[in-house]
Motif scaffolding. Structure first.
Motif, PDB file in Angstrom:
ATOM      1  N   SER A   3       0.845  -1.165   0.143  1.00 15.53           N
ATOM      2  CA  SER A   3      -0.195   0.129   0.040  1.00 15.53           C
ATOM      3  C   SER A   3       0.823   1.318  -0.065  1.00 15.53           C
ATOM      4  CB  SER A   3      -0.993   0.135   1.401  1.00 15.53           C
ATOM      5  OG  SER A   3      -1.640   1.177   1.309  1.00 15.53           O
ATOM      6  N   ARG A   5       0.806   5.333   0.408  1.00 13.59           N
ATOM      7  CA  ARG A   5       0.197   6.769   1.094  1.00 13.59           C
ATOM      8  C   ARG A   5       0.947   7.993   0.785  1.00 13.59           C
ATOM      9  NH1 ARG A   5       0.112   7.506   7.426  1.00 13.59           N
ATOM     10  NH2 ARG A   5       2.269   7.543   7.027  1.00 13.59           N
ATOM     11  N   ARG A  15      -4.016  15.042  -4.477  1.00 17.89           N
ATOM     12  CA  ARG A  15      -4.641  14.268  -5.425  1.00 17.89           C
ATOM     13  C   ARG A  15      -3.805  14.134  -6.874  1.00 17.89           C
ATOM     14  NH1 ARG A  15      -7.291   9.831  -5.825  1.00 17.89           N
ATOM     15  NH2 ARG A  15      -7.847   9.536  -8.076  1.00 17.89           N
ATOM     16  N   ASN A  35      -7.023  -0.731  -5.514  1.00 14.23           N
ATOM     17  CA  ASN A  35      -7.994   0.308  -4.953  1.00 14.23           C
ATOM     18  C   ASN A  35      -7.369   1.668  -4.533  1.00 14.23           C
ATOM     19  OD1 ASN A  35     -10.311  -1.447  -5.130  1.00 14.23           O
ATOM     20  ND2 ASN A  35     -10.040  -2.228  -3.125  1.00 14.23           N
ATOM     21  N   VAL A  36      -7.852   2.968  -5.062  1.00 15.11           N
ATOM     22  CA  VAL A  36      -7.195   3.824  -4.861  1.00 15.11           C
ATOM     23  C   VAL A  36      -8.330   4.798  -4.101  1.00 15.11           C
ATOM     24  CG1 VAL A  36      -6.382   6.262  -5.860  1.00 15.11           C
ATOM     25  CG2 VAL A  36      -5.897   3.985  -6.834  1.00 15.11           C
ATOM     26  N   SER A  37      -8.012   5.413  -2.770  1.00 12.58           N
ATOM     27  CA  SER A  37      -9.085   6.085  -2.030  1.00 12.58           C
ATOM     28  C   SER A  37      -8.524   7.318  -1.434  1.00 12.58           C
ATOM     29  CB  SER A  37      -9.668   5.171  -0.870  1.00 12.58           C
ATOM     30  OG  SER A  37      -8.613   4.890  -0.103  1.00 12.58           O
ATOM     31  N   VAL A  38      -9.264   8.317  -1.232  1.00 15.61           N
ATOM     32  CA  VAL A  38      -8.698   9.605  -0.780  1.00 15.61           C
ATOM     33  C   VAL A  38      -9.542   9.988   0.736  1.00 15.61           C
ATOM     34  CG1 VAL A  38      -8.696  11.978  -1.226  1.00 15.61           C
ATOM     35  CG2 VAL A  38      -8.637  10.522  -3.234  1.00 15.61           C
ATOM     36  N   VAL A  39      -8.785  10.156   1.510  1.00 14.36           N
ATOM     37  CA  VAL A  39      -9.487  10.245   2.878  1.00 14.36           C
ATOM     38  C   VAL A  39      -8.890  11.705   3.364  1.00 14.36           C
ATOM     39  CG1 VAL A  39      -9.342   9.663   5.097  1.00 14.36           C
ATOM     40  CG2 VAL A  39      -9.115   7.815   3.325  1.00 14.36           C
ATOM     41  N   VAL A  49      -4.046  10.032   0.120  1.00 10.61           N
ATOM     42  CA  VAL A  49      -4.417   9.306  -0.934  1.00 10.61           C
ATOM     43  C   VAL A  49      -3.894   7.682  -0.578  1.00 10.61           C
ATOM     44  CG1 VAL A  49      -4.494   8.820  -3.419  1.00 10.61           C
ATOM     45  CG2 VAL A  49      -4.783  11.280  -2.402  1.00 10.61           C
ATOM     46  N   MET A  51      -3.475   3.811  -2.067  1.00  7.08           N
ATOM     47  CA  MET A  51      -3.454   2.966  -3.303  1.00  7.08           C
ATOM     48  C   MET A  51      -2.867   1.531  -2.901  1.00  7.08           C
ATOM     49  SD  MET A  51      -1.145   4.580  -6.210  1.00  7.08           S
ATOM     50  CE  MET A  51      -2.006   6.332  -6.036  1.00  7.08           C
TER      51      MET A  51
END
Length: 96
Positions: A3, A5, A15, A35-39, A49, A51
């Motif tokens: 992963s 970050r 982003r 999976n790519v997620s923005v927190v 971010v 991924m």
């Protein structure tokens, strides 16, 4: 799966950086991006971010020993070019 970050106090910059990293990873044949997620970052209004990245392992049976290499030489004619036929030799009696 590994992963990544990416963090920045500017959510837009985080982003854009993540998008650039994702494009670079997807261009590589060595990894697959999951999976790519923005927190949102709660402390300073920035963003994190995440991924997932999967390293593609080469099967042990395949190894690097099965590579085929073709080398073209400048001192030999290329395949497919027509050549003139040699004149027919005359047979001598008693020769096979």
């Amino acid at each position: 799966m590994s992963s990544l970050r990416i963090m920045d106090s500017d959510p837009g910059k985080a982003r854009r950086t993540a998008d650039a990293v994702q494009r670079a990873l997807e261009a590589s044949g060595e990894v697959v991006v999951g999976n790519v997620s923005v927190v949102p970052n709660r402390r300073d209004g920035g963003a994190r971010v995440f991924m997932e990245v999967l390293l593609l392992e080469v099967p042990a049976a395949a190894g690097n020993d099965d590579q085929e290499v073709t080398v073209e030489r400048a001192d030999r004619p290329r395949p497919g070019l027509s050549r003139r036929a040699l004149p027919r030799g005359q047979r001598r009696e008693g020769s096979a």
